[in-house]
Design a protein around this motif. Structure first.
Motif, PDB file in Angstrom:
ATOM      1  N   GLY A   1    -103.911 -63.375  59.305  1.00 47.84           N
ATOM      2  CA  GLY A   1    -102.530 -63.730  59.018  1.00 47.84           C
ATOM      3  C   GLY A   1    -101.609 -62.524  59.048  1.00 47.84           C
ATOM      4  O   GLY A   1    -100.499 -62.597  59.576  1.00 47.84           O
ATOM      5  N   ILE A   2    -102.062 -61.409  58.483  1.00 46.96           N
ATOM      6  CA  ILE A   2    -101.256 -60.184  58.485  1.00 46.96           C
ATOM      7  C   ILE A   2    -101.011 -59.696  59.909  1.00 46.96           C
ATOM      8  O   ILE A   2     -99.895 -59.295  60.262  1.00 46.96           O
ATOM      9  CB  ILE A   2    -101.950 -59.077  57.662  1.00 46.96           C
ATOM     10  N   ILE A   3    -102.045 -59.747  60.752  1.00 44.57           N
ATOM     11  CA  ILE A   3    -101.885 -59.333  62.151  1.00 44.57           C
ATOM     12  C   ILE A   3    -100.862 -60.211  62.851  1.00 44.57           C
ATOM     13  O   ILE A   3    -100.003 -59.725  63.603  1.00 44.57           O
ATOM     14  CB  ILE A   3    -103.242 -59.381  62.879  1.00 44.57           C
ATOM     15  N   ALA A   4    -100.955 -61.528  62.614  1.00 44.76           N
ATOM     16  CA  ALA A   4    -100.013 -62.450  63.234  1.00 44.76           C
ATOM     17  C   ALA A   4     -98.583 -62.147  62.786  1.00 44.76           C
ATOM     18  O   ALA A   4     -97.649 -62.160  63.598  1.00 44.76           O
ATOM     19  CB  ALA A   4    -100.383 -63.888  62.885  1.00 44.76           C
TER      20      ALA A   4
ATOM     21  N   ASP B   1     -89.343 -65.122  59.786  1.00 45.09           N
ATOM     22  CA  ASP B   1     -90.605 -65.854  59.888  1.00 45.09           C
ATOM     23  C   ASP B   1     -91.746 -65.054  59.278  1.00 45.09           C
ATOM     24  O   ASP B   1     -92.584 -65.582  58.534  1.00 45.09           O
ATOM     25  CB  ASP B   1     -90.885 -66.142  61.365  1.00 45.09           C
ATOM     26  N   SER B   2     -91.767 -63.756  59.573  1.00 49.08           N
ATOM     27  CA  SER B   2     -92.831 -62.904  59.056  1.00 49.08           C
ATOM     28  C   SER B   2     -92.686 -62.675  57.551  1.00 49.08           C
ATOM     29  O   SER B   2     -93.652 -62.810  56.794  1.00 49.08           O
ATOM     30  CB  SER B   2     -92.816 -61.553  59.782  1.00 49.08           C
ATOM     31  N   PHE B   3     -91.461 -62.369  57.116  1.00 48.45           N
ATOM     32  CA  PHE B   3     -91.247 -62.015  55.699  1.00 48.45           C
ATOM     33  C   PHE B   3     -91.535 -63.197  54.773  1.00 48.45           C
ATOM     34  O   PHE B   3     -92.199 -63.048  53.744  1.00 48.45           O
ATOM     35  CB  PHE B   3     -89.809 -61.522  55.505  1.00 48.45           C
TER      36      PHE B   3
ATOM     37  N   MET C   1     -95.172 -60.794  64.865  1.00 50.49           N
ATOM     38  CA  MET C   1     -93.834 -61.385  64.832  1.00 50.49           C
ATOM     39  C   MET C   1     -92.765 -60.298  64.755  1.00 50.49           C
ATOM     40  O   MET C   1     -91.737 -60.364  65.446  1.00 50.49           O
ATOM     41  CB  MET C   1     -93.701 -62.315  63.628  1.00 50.49           C
ATOM     42  N   VAL C   2     -93.007 -59.303  63.903  1.00 52.60           N
ATOM     43  CA  VAL C   2     -92.040 -58.210  63.754  1.00 52.60           C
ATOM     44  C   VAL C   2     -91.881 -57.456  65.072  1.00 52.60           C
ATOM     45  O   VAL C   2     -90.760 -57.150  65.504  1.00 52.60           O
ATOM     46  CB  VAL C   2     -92.478 -57.253  62.637  1.00 52.60           C
TER      47      VAL C   2
END
Length: 301
Positions: free
Chosen positions: A117-120, A103-105, A124-125
């Motif tokens: 967005g990067i924080i979100a 999901d993150s990648f 996830m990771v």
């Protein structure tokens, strides 16, 4: 290929139905359809964990015993059926860990590359790694790994140092912040952006909110105990659900509080299972699917 891509009207409809999704240009949902089964298995495994822990704890309390932590609850599952349940839990949690990484990648939630967005996506990771660790606990419950006493000793030794004390304290505070975020989700109901609107989600939403609030309370208690352990350099308080149950039990009306928390965790188990069936993946979603948030907005207008 052009025929398979979303049309401009489809993109507009998708963006309006998924408020958080803003990066859906030139997206073909079929390209990411493979991620949907992984997501479903992951959330189902997560739901099974809380169902087992809360169910076993309630049963134990009603039998005159005590609430069980995650590992203890899994170890209490005897016989072939118990082994099957634990294997299902472990497989589901590993699937959830993989799902969060995927999901993150691939940014399947369409958060983008802004700071928010990067924080979100980093979050996830982190959640993926945490649930992968819980999957390892499930395997440990089957007896295929050590009891963890060596790990507890290493943690205790690490916390005796100034650096270790600060690291554990900060980890505890971050965990508390995560619990607060669960409360925020329950109050703001922003999870409705991610769930399909249907009869169940629209009419039983109060159970989903209660489950999120209970998870928030649990995570805050765990985080507070971890932070206190860091400040006091005592590793005995740094634990998971079992430690939280023990702390609650020592408070006034302790058993009642533990029972209420277990009932709340059953609600969170339901929340995870609802996500398994009805969660929207913006980059893999049918443009005709309506989110709960979009449906509520329609009904209000």
């Amino acid at each position: 290929q052009i025929g398979r891509m979303m049309t401009n009207s489809d993109l507009h409809a998708t963006a309006s139905r998924f408020k958080h999704a803003k990066n859906l240009d030139d997206v073909d949902p079929e390209d990411f359809a493979w991620a949907v089964p992984i997501m479903r298995a992951g959330y189902a495994g997560r739901a099974l964990v809380y169902l087992v822990v809360a169910g076993v704890s309630l049963w134990s309390i009603f039998q005159g015993g005590e609430a069980e932590g995650t590992k203890s609850a899994m170890q209490s599952l005897d016989g072939p059926i118990g082994v099957i349940i634990i294997i299902a839990i472990a497989a589901g949690l590993f699937a959830y860990a993989v799902w969060r990484l995927i999901d993150s990648f691939w940014d399947l939630e369409a958060y983008g590359t802004s700071a928010k967005g990067i924080i979100a996506r980093i979050g996830m990771v982190v959640t993926g790694v945490v649930h992968g660790a819980i999957g390892v606990i499930a395997i440990t419950a089957l007896g295929y790994a050590s009891s963890g006493s060596k790990g507890q000793k290493l943690l205790s030794d690490f916390m005796q140092s100034t650096l270790g004390s600060w690291v554990v304290t900060i980890a505890g505070l971050l965990t508390v912040a995560t619990g607060i975020y669960y409360f925020y989700k329950a109050i703001s109901q922003n999870y409705r952006d991610h769930l399909q609107a249907n009869h169940f989600t629209m009419h039983w939403n109060f159970l989903l909110r209660a489950g999120l609030a209970a998870q928030g309370a649990t995570v805050m208690i765990i985080g507070g105990l971890i932070a206190y352990s860091g400040l006091s350099s005592n590793s005995s308080g740094a634990g998971g659900l079992g430690t939280a149950f023990d702390w609650l039990k020592d408070q006034a009306f302790g058993n009642i509080l533990v029972i209420l928390l277990c009932l709340g965790l059953l609600g969170f188990s339901l929340f995870c299972m609802v996500n398994a069936f009805y969660r929207i993946i913006p980059k893999a979603a049918d443009p005709s699917v309506e989110s709960m948030a979009y449906k509520v907005q329609q009904l209000a207008s």
